[in-house]
Design an enzyme around this catalytic site. Structure first.
Site, PDB file in Angstrom:
ATOM      1  N   TYR A 132      -2.058   0.238  10.443  1.00 15.00           N
ATOM      2  CA  TYR A 132      -2.279  -0.426   9.155  1.00 15.00           C
ATOM      3  C   TYR A 132      -1.024  -0.370   8.297  1.00 15.00           C
ATOM      4  O   TYR A 132      -0.581  -1.383   7.735  1.00 15.00           O
ATOM      5  CB  TYR A 132      -3.446   0.233   8.427  1.00 15.00           C
ATOM      6  CG  TYR A 132      -3.565  -0.147   6.975  1.00 15.00           C
ATOM      7  CD1 TYR A 132      -4.051  -1.394   6.598  1.00 15.00           C
ATOM      8  CD2 TYR A 132      -3.194   0.739   5.961  1.00 15.00           C
ATOM      9  CE1 TYR A 132      -4.156  -1.750   5.260  1.00 15.00           C
ATOM     10  CE2 TYR A 132      -3.308   0.401   4.620  1.00 15.00           C
ATOM     11  CZ  TYR A 132      -3.791  -0.846   4.277  1.00 15.00           C
ATOM     12  OH  TYR A 132      -3.892  -1.195   2.950  1.00 15.00           O
ATOM     13  N   GLU A 171       0.166   3.715   1.672  1.00 14.03           N
ATOM     14  CA  GLU A 171       0.166   4.189   3.062  1.00 14.03           C
ATOM     15  C   GLU A 171       1.506   3.902   3.742  1.00 14.03           C
ATOM     16  O   GLU A 171       1.839   4.534   4.740  1.00 14.03           O
ATOM     17  CB  GLU A 171      -0.971   3.553   3.845  1.00 14.03           C
ATOM     18  CG  GLU A 171      -2.356   4.051   3.483  1.00 14.03           C
ATOM     19  CD  GLU A 171      -2.637   5.454   4.011  1.00 14.03           C
ATOM     20  OE1 GLU A 171      -2.038   5.847   5.037  1.00 14.03           O
ATOM     21  OE2 GLU A 171      -3.464   6.161   3.402  1.00 14.03           O
ATOM     22  N   SER A 219       0.813  -1.207   0.000  1.00  9.84           N
ATOM     23  CA  SER A 219       0.000   0.000   0.000  1.00  9.84           C
ATOM     24  C   SER A 219       0.855   1.270   0.000  1.00  9.84           C
ATOM     25  O   SER A 219       1.917   1.314   0.633  1.00  9.84           O
ATOM     26  CB  SER A 219      -0.914   0.011   1.230  1.00  9.84           C
ATOM     27  OG  SER A 219      -1.516   1.269   1.423  1.00  9.84           O
ATOM     28  N   LYS A 251       1.439  -3.352   6.860  1.00  8.11           N
ATOM     29  CA  LYS A 251       1.720  -3.487   5.429  1.00  8.11           C
ATOM     30  C   LYS A 251       3.227  -3.460   5.152  1.00  8.11           C
ATOM     31  O   LYS A 251       3.719  -4.183   4.280  1.00  8.11           O
ATOM     32  CB  LYS A 251       1.017  -2.377   4.646  1.00  8.11           C
ATOM     33  CG  LYS A 251      -0.455  -2.619   4.382  1.00  8.11           C
ATOM     34  CD  LYS A 251      -0.678  -3.777   3.429  1.00  8.11           C
ATOM     35  CE  LYS A 251      -2.126  -3.919   3.015  1.00  8.11           C
ATOM     36  NZ  LYS A 251      -2.353  -5.099   2.135  1.00  8.11           N
TER      37      LYS A 251
END
Length: 346
Positions: free
Chosen positions: A155, A127, A125, A159
């Site tokens: 999160y 992010e 991701s 990841k």
């Protein structure tokens, strides 16, 4: 060809299943047991004899091993399972870690223990970059495969761990494992808790309310929390930070990049994006204009509840590597994407 897709009931899982079935794959979709129906996105696949939905949980290593043993002829494994909502990850960090981080490790280790030669794809991701970016010769900020990772949420931490696990297992055990660093990707199948779909759903519901209220012009009467027509009222759209920049693409485009990565002779990691960035306010402007709502400033409430504890302010990807090596390019810009989402809801 046979493929396993974890996270099959999500936006990306359903799009990827469509793509692989079109390519005549046999597809096994893995979904966690739930007391309510979560299969809305894949209902259309239920009659396809090349598609099978099975129960499984990648946070449970015994479940992973059983899935692999029962499908030892699999050619490709796509790990799209995750607790993928950033705001939720602050409230449920351990759950997010177990699924998003440890789950990937369980899959990779099971492949090693069972001596599987299947190809593996991990959904990484944007992010993971957090507040990190590089600057090109024109002074433009961007992120690519070489940009430093600096996660700003539980999160993103999970990841990052999964992303590095793919690299380590690829180097240590020779697994054909690739990661796609996907920037924000949306579409009609996006969950309604995500900001883009939240905006789209509100617009469509508001338009329906206007019709039901027999009101063909914008109502200017408002309270702090509601839009008012006579004795009827409609709740305003409540959002957080409208100034965050995101690189938005269409999920249906991005699953094609996933498949192309797995087809390469040499596994590698690729950024998947559009290369352009817009604020959430830009998304709102396009959506409201397309829906014919002019006085939208009166319809929105900025609510601190929807601010992240640690924001990611700027995301703009550079997918030159994916274009050069995979021959992949995005087909949807933001305006076309917004129209697609609104039309689908209507």
């Amino acid at each position: 060809m046979k493929a396993i897709i974890t996270g099959i009931t999500g936006q990306d899982g359903s799009h990827l299943a469509d793509l692989l079935l079109e390519k005549n794959y046999e597809v096994v979709g893995v979904a966690r047991r739930c007391s309510v129906d979560t299969t809305q996105r894949i209902k259309h696949l239920s009659s396809n004899n090349k598609f099978k939905l099975i129960e499984g949980d990648i946070s449970d290593v015994s479940s992973v091993i059983n899935i692999f043993k029962n499908n030892d002829d699999v050619d490709e494994i796509y790990n799209l399972a995750a607790q993928s909502h950033v705001a939720t990850s602050f409230k449920q960090p351990a759950l997010t870690w177990d699924i998003t981080g440890k789950g990937c490790m369980n899959l990779l280790q099971a492949m090693v223990d069972l001596d599987m030669d299947a190809k593996f794809y991990q959904a990484s991701s944007s992010e993971m970059f957090g507040s990190s970016y590089d600057v090109n010769e024109h002074g433009e900020k961007y992120q690519n495969e070489e940009t430093k990772l600096m996660p700003n949420s539980p999160y993103a931490i999970a990841k990052c761990a999964a992303h590095h696990a793919v690299r380590i297992y690829r180097d240590a055990y020779g697994i054909h494992a690739s990661s796609g660093i996907l920037f924000n990707h949306e579409g009609p199948r996006r969950g309604e808790t995500f900001v883009t779909q939240k905006i789209v759903k509100w617009i469509v519901d508001f338009k329906k309310w206007l019709i039901e209220s027999d009101h063909d012009t914008f109502p200017i009467d408002t309270t702090e929390d509601h839009i008012v027509i006579h004795k009827s009222s409609f709740p305003k759209l409540r959002l957080g930070n409208l100034k965050a920049f995101r690189d938005w693409g269409y999920a249906g485009d991005y699953v094609e990049a996933m498949w192309l990565m797995v087809q390469q002779q040499t596994p590698d990691d690729y950024v998947v994006c559009t290369g352009t960035t817009h604020t959430i306010q830009d998304f709102i402007d396009i959506a409201f204009q397309y829906a014919g709502i002019s006085e939208f400033k009166k319809t929105i409430v900025i609510d601190p509840e929807f601010y992240r504890p640690c924001e990611v302010d700027y995301l703009r990807g550079d997918c030159s590597k994916a274009k050069d090596k995979l021959g992949w390019e995005p087909k949807y810009n933001l305006e076309r994407l917004v129209k697609l989402m609104i039309d689908a809801k209507l």
